[in-house]
Design a protein around this motif. Structure first.
Motif, short mmCIF file in Angstrom:
data_model
loop_
_atom_site.label_atom_id
_atom_site.label_comp_id
_atom_site.label_asym_id
_atom_site.label_seq_id
_atom_site.Cartn_x
_atom_site.Cartn_y
_atom_site.Cartn_z
N THR A 180 0.83 -1.21 0.00
CA THR A 180 0.00 0.00 0.00
C THR A 180 0.86 1.25 0.00
N LYS A 181 1.90 1.26 0.82
CA LYS A 181 2.83 2.39 0.83
C LYS A 181 3.42 2.62 -0.56
N HIS A 182 3.82 1.54 -1.21
CA HIS A 182 4.44 1.63 -2.53
C HIS A 182 3.47 2.21 -3.55
N HIS A 183 2.25 1.69 -3.59
CA HIS A 183 1.27 2.14 -4.59
C HIS A 183 0.83 3.58 -4.34
N ILE A 184 0.63 3.94 -3.07
CA ILE A 184 0.22 5.31 -2.75
C ILE A 184 1.31 6.30 -3.15
N THR A 185 2.56 5.94 -2.89
CA THR A 185 3.67 6.82 -3.25
C THR A 185 3.78 6.98 -4.76
N ARG A 186 3.65 5.88 -5.49
CA ARG A 186 3.71 5.96 -6.96
C ARG A 186 2.59 6.82 -7.51
N PHE A 187 1.38 6.64 -6.98
CA PHE A 187 0.25 7.43 -7.47
C PHE A 187 0.46 8.92 -7.16
N SER A 188 0.88 9.22 -5.93
CA SER A 188 1.08 10.62 -5.53
C SER A 188 2.15 11.29 -6.39
N CYS A 189 3.24 10.58 -6.61
CA CYS A 189 4.36 11.17 -7.35
C CYS A 189 4.08 11.27 -8.85
N LEU A 190 3.56 10.20 -9.43
CA LEU A 190 3.39 10.16 -10.88
C LEU A 190 2.13 10.88 -11.35
N ASN A 191 1.05 10.79 -10.59
CA ASN A 191 -0.22 11.38 -11.03
C ASN A 191 -0.45 12.79 -10.50
N GLU A 192 0.05 13.07 -9.30
CA GLU A 192 -0.23 14.36 -8.67
C GLU A 192 1.01 15.23 -8.47
N LYS A 193 2.20 14.65 -8.72
CA LYS A 193 3.46 15.36 -8.46
C LYS A 193 3.49 15.84 -7.00
N LYS A 194 3.09 14.95 -6.10
CA LYS A 194 3.07 15.28 -4.68
C LYS A 194 3.93 14.30 -3.89
N LEU A 195 4.63 14.84 -2.88
CA LEU A 195 5.28 14.03 -1.87
C LEU A 195 4.36 13.98 -0.65
N HIS A 196 4.86 13.42 0.45
CA HIS A 196 4.05 13.34 1.67
C HIS A 196 4.73 14.15 2.78
N LEU A 197 3.91 14.86 3.55
CA LEU A 197 4.41 15.74 4.60
C LEU A 197 3.70 15.42 5.90
N VAL A 198 4.48 15.09 6.93
CA VAL A 198 3.95 14.79 8.26
C VAL A 198 4.20 15.99 9.15
N LEU A 199 3.12 16.56 9.69
CA LEU A 199 3.21 17.80 10.47
C LEU A 199 2.81 17.57 11.92
N ASP A 200 3.67 17.98 12.81
CA ASP A 200 3.33 18.05 14.22
C ASP A 200 2.35 19.21 14.42
N LEU A 201 1.63 19.22 15.53
CA LEU A 201 0.68 20.30 15.81
C LEU A 201 1.23 21.29 16.84
N ASP A 202 1.35 20.84 18.10
CA ASP A 202 1.75 21.74 19.19
C ASP A 202 3.17 22.25 19.01
N HIS A 203 3.32 23.56 19.09
CA HIS A 203 4.60 24.27 18.98
C HIS A 203 5.19 24.21 17.58
N THR A 204 4.47 23.59 16.64
CA THR A 204 4.86 23.61 15.23
C THR A 204 3.89 24.47 14.43
N LEU A 205 2.60 24.16 14.55
CA LEU A 205 1.58 24.95 13.86
C LEU A 205 0.80 25.86 14.80
#
Length: 305
Positions: free
Chosen positions: A77-102
């Motif tokens: 699932t990780k592999h397919h989601i990454t391929r779809f995001s990169c090839l179809n949407e030109k998107k990477l993945h971003l993990v954001l903390d909340l407290d003291h970050t946003l």
């Protein structure tokens, strides 16, 4: 790990430690012995429809209640989601903390006397909010949005699929996202909390290949196994805690919209995104971790010259 403000090369952490014990077992029916039970929902395999008492796998209840994936299913699932995001949407993945970050929050009961005037300003300001959480007792928080947070989320959303990850409770985190992302445009259901990850943070719970994931957090200590994916942002603190030394109201000094923590991190994220998609190499040969190391090395060299 990449630190936006204090450039430092830190070694990657110790070996991977799972935050949940592995679950071993087999299905209740011998006819399903050939099935890998990759996807299980509320104890029932979605492939062979047999009851699965125990499995070797990982729970993803934060995405769908009762969902459990085998380790093979997670990897695929990780592999397919990454391929779809990169090839179809030109998107990477971003993990954001909340407290003291946003954001920065404080319990109203612990707000200093000098800051209590801010409670009245929530009706006039777009960056101050009062939130109430109902549990055994009613808890009221005062929430301050970090400068540029809305612009940051809007621009980052063009380049990344975003995940919120906090050591806070799910009830608390959902209240925060009601302010940050009320229409679920940025995070959708991609919210990971201490309910799923009580002791440390891990990319094992993020359904994307690690080579395509960037983390932004003010606390590197919770990312023991993934510091190489980490961009460390300066911690955001706006409120004073209850302190007798500060009893008189005083004008607050906030960080810059154009040159604060989020603005500087966004510049780096744009650099990473551009570098990742700059050339049409095979996707498997690209890795944001190498890009982060290269950018940090170049900036360190520039600083030393």
């Amino acid at each position: 790990m990449f630190a936006v403000e204090n450039l430092s090369l830190k070694p990657e952490g110790a070996k991977r430690q799972k935050i949940e014990p592995e679950i071993d077992g087999s299905s209740s029916s011998s006819s399903s012995s050939s099935c890998g039970h990759w996807y299980v929902l509320h104890g029932v395999c979605t492939g062979c429809e047999s009851t699965v008492e125990k499995r070797q796998g990982r729970a993803f209840d934060y995405l769908c209640d009762g969902l459990q994936l085998s380790h093979e299913a997670v990897a695929l699932t990780k592999h397919h989601i990454t391929r779809f995001s990169c090839l179809n949407e030109k998107k990477l993945h971003l993990v954001l903390d909340l407290d003291h970050t946003l954001i920065h929050t404080v319990r109203v009961s612990k707000l200093s006397e000098s800051d209590k005037y801010l409670l009245e300003e929530t009706t006039r300001r777009q960056d101050l909010w009062k939130i109430k959480l109902q549990g055994d007792d009613l808890i009221e928080y005062l929430l301050k949005l970090r400068p540029f947070v809305r612009g940051f989320l809007e621009e980052a959303n063009e380049m990344f699929t975003m995940h919120a990850y906090t050591m806070g409770t799910r009830v608390y985190a959902k209240a925060i996202l009601e302010v940050l992302d009320p229409k679920q445009i940025y995070f959708g259901e991609r919210l990971i909390t201490r309910d799923e990850s009580p002791y440390m943070k891990t990319l094992d719970l993020v359904l994307a290949d690690e080579r395509g994931v960037v983390i932004v957090d003010d606390n590197p200590d919770v990312w023991i196994d993934h510091k190489i994916n980490l961009v460390e942002i300066s911690g955001y603190y706006y409120f004073r805690m209850n302190n007798k030394q500060h009893s008189k109201p005083c004008k607050k000094i906030d960080e810059s919209e154009s040159d604060g923590g989020l603005a500087n991190v966004l510049k780096l994220l744009k650099e990473v995104h551009f570098g990742f998609f700059r050339v049409d190499d095979e996707l498997e040969s690209k890795d944001v971790r190498l890009l982060l190391q290269e950018i940090e090395f170049n900036r360190l060299n520039h600083y030393l010259q």
